[in-house]
Enzyme design. Structure first.
Site, PDB file in Angstrom:
ATOM      1  N   SER A   1       0.863  -1.194   0.000  1.00 17.43           N
ATOM      2  CA  SER A   1       0.000   0.000   0.000  1.00 17.43           C
ATOM      3  C   SER A   1       0.891   1.233   0.000  1.00 17.43           C
ATOM      4  O   SER A   1       2.060   1.159   0.418  1.00 17.43           O
ATOM      5  CB  SER A   1      -0.854  -0.001   1.273  1.00 17.43           C
ATOM      6  OG  SER A   1      -1.488   1.254   1.450  1.00 17.43           O
TER       7      SER A   1
ATOM      8  N   TYR B   1      -2.520  -0.748  10.215  1.00 16.83           N
ATOM      9  CA  TYR B   1      -2.465  -0.954   8.759  1.00 16.83           C
ATOM     10  C   TYR B   1      -1.088  -0.518   8.236  1.00 16.83           C
ATOM     11  O   TYR B   1      -0.449  -1.222   7.444  1.00 16.83           O
ATOM     12  CB  TYR B   1      -3.594  -0.153   8.100  1.00 16.83           C
ATOM     13  CG  TYR B   1      -3.776  -0.402   6.623  1.00 16.83           C
ATOM     14  CD1 TYR B   1      -4.555  -1.472   6.165  1.00 16.83           C
ATOM     15  CD2 TYR B   1      -3.190   0.432   5.666  1.00 16.83           C
ATOM     16  CE1 TYR B   1      -4.738  -1.694   4.801  1.00 16.83           C
ATOM     17  CE2 TYR B   1      -3.364   0.218   4.307  1.00 16.83           C
ATOM     18  CZ  TYR B   1      -4.139  -0.844   3.882  1.00 16.83           C
ATOM     19  OH  TYR B   1      -4.312  -1.063   2.529  1.00 16.83           O
TER      20      TYR B   1
HETATM   21  N1  LIG Z   1      -8.512   0.018  -2.101  1.00 19.94           N
HETATM   22  C1  LIG Z   1      -7.478   0.751  -1.738  1.00 19.94           C
HETATM   23  O1  LIG Z   1      -7.540   1.998  -1.729  1.00 19.94           O
HETATM   24  C2  LIG Z   1      -6.178   0.091  -1.364  1.00 19.94           C
HETATM   25  C3  LIG Z   1      -5.042   0.904  -1.228  1.00 19.94           C
HETATM   26  C4  LIG Z   1      -3.833   0.331  -0.884  1.00 19.94           C
HETATM   27  C5  LIG Z   1      -3.751  -1.034  -0.682  1.00 19.94           C
HETATM   28  N2  LIG Z   1      -4.861  -1.809  -0.810  1.00 19.94           N
HETATM   29  C6  LIG Z   1      -4.704  -3.246  -0.583  1.00 19.94           C
HETATM   30  O2  LIG Z   1      -5.164  -3.957  -1.700  1.00 19.94           O
HETATM   31  C7  LIG Z   1      -5.575  -5.265  -1.290  1.00 19.94           C
HETATM   32  C8  LIG Z   1      -6.940  -5.585  -1.907  1.00 19.94           C
HETATM   33  O3  LIG Z   1      -7.868  -4.664  -1.392  1.00 19.94           O
HETATM   34  P1  LIG Z   1      -9.158  -4.158  -2.192  1.00 19.94           P
HETATM   35  O4  LIG Z   1      -9.145  -2.676  -2.104  1.00 19.94           O
HETATM   36  O5  LIG Z   1      -9.248  -4.825  -3.504  1.00 19.94           O
HETATM   37  O6  LIG Z   1     -10.298  -4.642  -1.186  1.00 19.94           O
HETATM   38  P2  LIG Z   1     -11.587  -5.592  -1.348  1.00 19.94           P
HETATM   39  O7  LIG Z   1     -12.245  -5.528  -0.026  1.00 19.94           O
HETATM   40  O8  LIG Z   1     -12.328  -5.226  -2.571  1.00 19.94           O
HETATM   41  O9  LIG Z   1     -10.913  -7.029  -1.564  1.00 19.94           O
HETATM   42  C9  LIG Z   1     -10.239  -7.706  -0.541  1.00 19.94           C
HETATM   43  C10 LIG Z   1     -10.598  -9.162  -0.618  1.00 19.94           C
HETATM   44  O10 LIG Z   1      -9.830  -9.860   0.380  1.00 19.94           O
HETATM   45  C11 LIG Z   1     -10.670 -10.860   0.947  1.00 19.94           C
HETATM   46  N3  LIG Z   1     -10.197 -11.233   2.277  1.00 19.94           N
HETATM   47  C12 LIG Z   1     -10.254 -10.505   3.421  1.00 19.94           C
HETATM   48  N4  LIG Z   1      -9.757 -11.198   4.446  1.00 19.94           N
HETATM   49  C13 LIG Z   1      -9.355 -12.405   3.946  1.00 19.94           C
HETATM   50  C14 LIG Z   1      -8.770 -13.551   4.511  1.00 19.94           C
HETATM   51  N5  LIG Z   1      -8.493 -13.618   5.820  1.00 19.94           N
HETATM   52  N6  LIG Z   1      -8.500 -14.598   3.704  1.00 19.94           N
HETATM   53  C15 LIG Z   1      -8.789 -14.549   2.383  1.00 19.94           C
HETATM   54  N7  LIG Z   1      -9.355 -13.491   1.785  1.00 19.94           N
HETATM   55  C16 LIG Z   1      -9.640 -12.431   2.564  1.00 19.94           C
HETATM   56  C17 LIG Z   1     -12.050 -10.221   1.009  1.00 19.94           C
HETATM   57  O11 LIG Z   1     -13.074 -11.189   1.135  1.00 19.94           O
HETATM   58  C18 LIG Z   1     -12.084  -9.449  -0.307  1.00 19.94           C
HETATM   59  O12 LIG Z   1     -12.660 -10.217  -1.348  1.00 19.94           O
HETATM   60  C19 LIG Z   1      -5.544  -5.270   0.230  1.00 19.94           C
HETATM   61  O13 LIG Z   1      -4.376  -5.904   0.684  1.00 19.94           O
HETATM   62  C20 LIG Z   1      -5.507  -3.793   0.581  1.00 19.94           C
HETATM   63  O14 LIG Z   1      -4.884  -3.538   1.833  1.00 19.94           O
HETATM   64  C21 LIG Z   1      -6.067  -1.277  -1.160  1.00 19.94           C
END
Ligand SMILES: NC(=O)c1ccc[n+]([C@@H]2O[C@H](COP(=O)([O-])OP(=O)(O)OC[C@H]3O[C@@H](n4cnc5c(N)ncnc54)[C@H](O)[C@@H]3O)[C@@H](O)[C@H]2O)c1
Length: 258
Positions: free
Chosen positions: A148, A161
């Site tokens: 991130s 986080y």
């Molecule tokens: N969206 C943002 O702005 C952003 C920014 C920086 C980093 N991220 C990172 O990107 C990654 C994906 O996030 P996203 O934004 O697509 O979110 P999202 O919520 O759309 O997708 C995350 C997925 O992870 C799954 N998940 C959660 N806990 C789990 C577990 N214990 N085992 C297996 N699956 C699990 C959820 O069911 C979900 O489908 C994450 O690691 C998040 O920290 C997101």
């Protein structure tokens, strides 16, 4: 020919957002894909989306914080595809914001269990498989973890986080250093503020001020699209990035430079 033609890929958190988009791109680039998520229905939807474009994928319901489940995840992928060429450890959670001195210990543990221990467990078992494989193309296997922008600058109100994502980058460096001689690469993608269910949940949990503060950091006010993260991760895992190792690539349109 696609970047991952004839290869086997695995994406965690692929039932939604960045993981789903990345799994779709892996498939478009020729990989067969293990679509992993805690949310089995979400994983199945992703598999259907891939199948509707003519790709091959299967769904696995896995909690990445549970070592036995992670071990079975890798075994099931290898049983199905014969090997594991590319793994994207992307599953993650968000949380309400807290002042540092008010952070409940259970929130700290909950966050670290998924966003850091989950990545550690996935890499541990993916590497155990990759070291046994023959070299195919440029290597034995590649890993890309989703960190991130919070691995570079702190996420406001989210020290747990921030700590987890700095940890993901640290683990990546260890793996890149230790396994380079065995032709296994490890990199990270560092998304900026990306338009996914997680972001919407964070806006809801933390209120309009939090939303305004985050949106103000986005260049041009346009949120990153999940596909834009996926394109970078899929490239990092491909032979086209054969000498890129131990790198965290920020994909935020320059937001970190604010
Ligand atoms: N969206 C943002 O702005 C952003 C920014 C920086 C980093 N991220 C990172 O990107 C990654 C994906 O996030 P996203 O934004 O697509 O979110 P999202 O919520 O759309 O997708 C995350 C997925 O992870 C799954 N998940 C959660 N806990 C789990 C577990 N214990 N085992 C297996 N699956 C699990 C959820 O069911 C979900 O489908 C994450 O690691 C998040 O920290 C997101």
């Amino acid at each position: 020919m696609g970047m991952h033609e004839g290869r086997a890929a695995l994406v965690t958190g692929a039932g939604s957002g960045i993981g789903r988009a990345s799994a779709q791109i892996f498939a478009r680039e020729g990989a067969r894909v293990a679509v992993v998520d805690l949310d089995e229905a979400g994983a199945r939807e992703t598999v259907d989306l891939i199948a509707s474009e003519g790709g091959e994928a299967f769904a696995l319901a896995v909690d990445v914080a549970d070592e036995a489940q992670v071990e079975s995840m890798v075994a099931a992928t290898v049983e199905r595809f014969g090997r594991l060429d590319a793994a994207m450890n992307n599953a993650g959670i968000t949380s309400p914001s807290f002042q540092f001195h008010e952070m409940p210990l259970e929130e700290w543990h909950r966050m670290l269990a998924v966003n850091l221990t989950g990545v550690f467990l996935c890499m541990k078992h993916e590497l155990a498989q990759m070291v046994t494989q023959d070299v195919l193309g440029a290597g034995r296997g590649t890993i890309c973890n989703t960190a991130s922008g919070a691995a570079v600058v702190p996420a406001p109100g989210q020290p747990h986080y921030t700590a987890a994502k700095h940890g993901v980058v640290g683990l990546m460096k260890n793996v890149a250093q230790e396994y380079a001689s065995q032709k296994i690469r490890c990199n990270s993608v560092l998304p900026g503020i990306t338009d996914t269910a997680m972001l919407r949940a964070s806006f809801e949990a933390n209120g309009p001020e939090h939303r305004k503060r985050l949106e103000a950091t986005v260049p041009g006010g346009v949120l990153v699209r999940p596909e834009e993260i996926g394109e970078t991760a899929v490239w990092l895992c491909s032979d086209r990035a054969s000498r890129v190792n131990g790198q965290g690539v920020i994909v935020d349109g320059g937001g970190v430079l604010r």
